[in-house]
Design a protein around this motif. Structure first.
Motif, mmCIF file in Angstrom:
data_model
loop_
_atom_site.group_PDB
_atom_site.id
_atom_site.type_symbol
_atom_site.label_atom_id
_atom_site.label_comp_id
_atom_site.label_asym_id
_atom_site.label_seq_id
_atom_site.Cartn_x
_atom_site.Cartn_y
_atom_site.Cartn_z
ATOM 1 N N GLU A 160 0.813 -1.216 0.000
ATOM 2 C CA GLU A 160 0.000 0.000 0.000
ATOM 3 C C GLU A 160 0.844 1.261 0.000
ATOM 4 O O GLU A 160 0.406 2.304 -0.446
ATOM 5 N N HIS A 161 2.096 1.160 0.466
ATOM 6 C CA HIS A 161 2.974 2.327 0.506
ATOM 7 C C HIS A 161 3.517 2.689 -0.874
ATOM 8 O O HIS A 161 3.793 3.849 -1.152
ATOM 9 N N GLU A 162 3.694 1.707 -1.718
ATOM 10 C CA GLU A 162 4.353 1.951 -3.003
ATOM 11 C C GLU A 162 3.445 1.736 -4.205
ATOM 12 O O GLU A 162 3.842 1.993 -5.323
ATOM 13 N N GLY A 163 2.261 1.206 -4.010
ATOM 14 C CA GLY A 163 1.320 1.044 -5.108
ATOM 15 C C GLY A 163 1.627 -0.094 -6.058
ATOM 16 O O GLY A 163 1.124 -0.113 -7.172
ATOM 17 N N VAL A 164 2.428 -1.047 -5.659
ATOM 18 C CA VAL A 164 2.742 -2.197 -6.505
ATOM 19 C C VAL A 164 1.662 -3.262 -6.309
ATOM 20 O O VAL A 164 1.246 -3.541 -5.189
ATOM 21 N N THR A 165 1.222 -3.843 -7.414
ATOM 22 C CA THR A 165 0.144 -4.830 -7.349
ATOM 23 C C THR A 165 0.661 -6.262 -7.405
ATOM 24 O O THR A 165 1.799 -6.520 -7.823
ATOM 25 N N VAL A 166 -0.214 -7.164 -7.009
ATOM 26 C CA VAL A 166 0.070 -8.597 -7.123
ATOM 27 C C VAL A 166 0.396 -8.932 -8.576
ATOM 28 O O VAL A 166 1.323 -9.696 -8.861
ATOM 29 N N ARG A 173 12.874 -5.850 -10.999
ATOM 30 C CA ARG A 173 11.635 -5.952 -11.780
ATOM 31 C C ARG A 173 10.550 -4.972 -11.333
ATOM 32 O O ARG A 173 9.896 -4.371 -12.179
ATOM 33 N N THR A 174 10.338 -4.844 -10.021
ATOM 34 C CA THR A 174 9.273 -3.944 -9.549
ATOM 35 C C THR A 174 9.820 -2.623 -9.018
ATOM 36 O O THR A 174 9.072 -1.662 -8.908
ATOM 37 N N GLY A 175 11.075 -2.586 -8.639
ATOM 38 C CA GLY A 175 11.660 -1.377 -8.073
ATOM 39 C C GLY A 175 11.319 -1.152 -6.608
ATOM 40 O O GLY A 175 11.688 -0.130 -6.029
ATOM 41 N N LEU A 176 10.616 -2.090 -5.983
ATOM 42 C CA LEU A 176 10.235 -1.916 -4.580
ATOM 43 C C LEU A 176 11.439 -1.694 -3.668
ATOM 44 O O LEU A 176 11.360 -0.934 -2.716
ATOM 45 N N GLY A 177 12.538 -2.349 -3.945
ATOM 46 C CA GLY A 177 13.718 -2.225 -3.095
ATOM 47 C C GLY A 177 14.412 -0.879 -3.182
ATOM 48 O O GLY A 177 15.229 -0.547 -2.334
ATOM 49 N N THR A 227 12.832 2.063 -3.169
ATOM 50 C CA THR A 227 12.006 3.105 -2.567
ATOM 51 C C THR A 227 12.582 3.520 -1.218
ATOM 52 O O THR A 227 13.498 2.880 -0.693
ATOM 53 N N ALA A 228 12.046 4.567 -0.647
ATOM 54 C CA ALA A 228 12.523 5.062 0.655
ATOM 55 C C ALA A 228 12.458 3.984 1.725
ATOM 56 O O ALA A 228 13.351 3.882 2.566
ATOM 57 N N GLY A 229 11.447 3.144 1.672
ATOM 58 C CA GLY A 229 11.307 2.063 2.656
ATOM 59 C C GLY A 229 12.042 0.802 2.290
ATOM 60 O O GLY A 229 11.986 -0.194 3.007
ATOM 61 N N ARG A 230 12.748 0.821 1.156
ATOM 62 C CA ARG A 230 13.544 -0.316 0.674
ATOM 63 C C ARG A 230 12.716 -1.570 0.398
ATOM 64 O O ARG A 230 13.249 -2.654 0.224
ATOM 65 N N GLY A 231 11.390 -1.444 0.426
ATOM 66 C CA GLY A 231 10.532 -2.609 0.211
ATOM 67 C C GLY A 231 10.483 -3.539 1.408
ATOM 68 O O GLY A 231 9.909 -4.623 1.325
ATOM 69 N N LEU A 232 11.052 -3.113 2.514
ATOM 70 C CA LEU A 232 11.112 -3.970 3.691
ATOM 71 C C LEU A 232 9.740 -4.221 4.300
ATOM 72 O O LEU A 232 9.514 -5.263 4.904
ATOM 73 N N CYS A 233 8.811 -3.291 4.098
ATOM 74 C CA CYS A 233 7.470 -3.448 4.658
ATOM 75 C C CYS A 233 6.677 -4.551 3.960
ATOM 76 O O CYS A 233 5.745 -5.103 4.537
ATOM 77 N N CYS A 234 7.044 -4.875 2.738
ATOM 78 C CA CYS A 234 6.259 -5.856 1.989
ATOM 79 C C CYS A 234 7.084 -7.047 1.494
ATOM 80 O O CYS A 234 6.557 -7.883 0.767
ATOM 81 N N ALA A 235 8.328 -7.134 1.876
ATOM 82 C CA ALA A 235 9.187 -8.223 1.393
ATOM 83 C C ALA A 235 8.619 -9.600 1.724
ATOM 84 O O ALA A 235 8.665 -10.513 0.898
ATOM 85 N N LYS A 236 8.054 -9.756 2.922
ATOM 86 C CA LYS A 236 7.477 -11.052 3.295
ATOM 87 C C LYS A 236 6.283 -11.397 2.420
ATOM 88 O O LYS A 236 6.124 -12.554 2.017
#
Length: 94
Positions: A11-17, A39-43, A45-54
């Motif tokens: 929800e923080h980065e707007g990336v979908t399933v 591929r998604t660039g989540l890593g 972002t400012a949060g490094r994608g750590l909130c959604c890595a799991k």
């Protein structure tokens, strides 16, 4: 991409399933770091994608057939890649 899933994975980065599944099914992503950083660039972002890595790892595990141990190993490797490639400000200044 939307046909693969419109629900937000982060929800923080707007990336979908669908974006995650597309990376796996159509872009030959086979590791969590590849999905998150390339591929998604989540890593990146400012949060490094750590909130959604799991959540991404769980989704990837289903699509890639990872068991519990492989999922855990992929998460650890992703965290290592983030620490190595994207240190926090305090680490850079010391």
């Amino acid at each position: 991409v939307a046909a693969l899933g419109e629900d937000l994975i982060c929800e923080h980065e707007g990336v979908t399933v669908g974006q995650v599944r597309h990376a796996i099914k159509n872009e030959m992503a086979t590791t969590l770091s590849d999905i998150m950083l390339r591929r998604t660039g989540l890593g990146w972002t400012a949060g490094r994608g750590l909130c959604c890595a799991k959540d991404v790892a769980s989704l990837a595990a289903r699509d890639l057939g990872w068991g519990t141990e492989e999922r855990a190993a992929q998460l650890e490797k992703f965290h290592e890649d983030v620490r190595r490639n994207l240190p926090n400000v305090d680490e850079v200044l010391t």
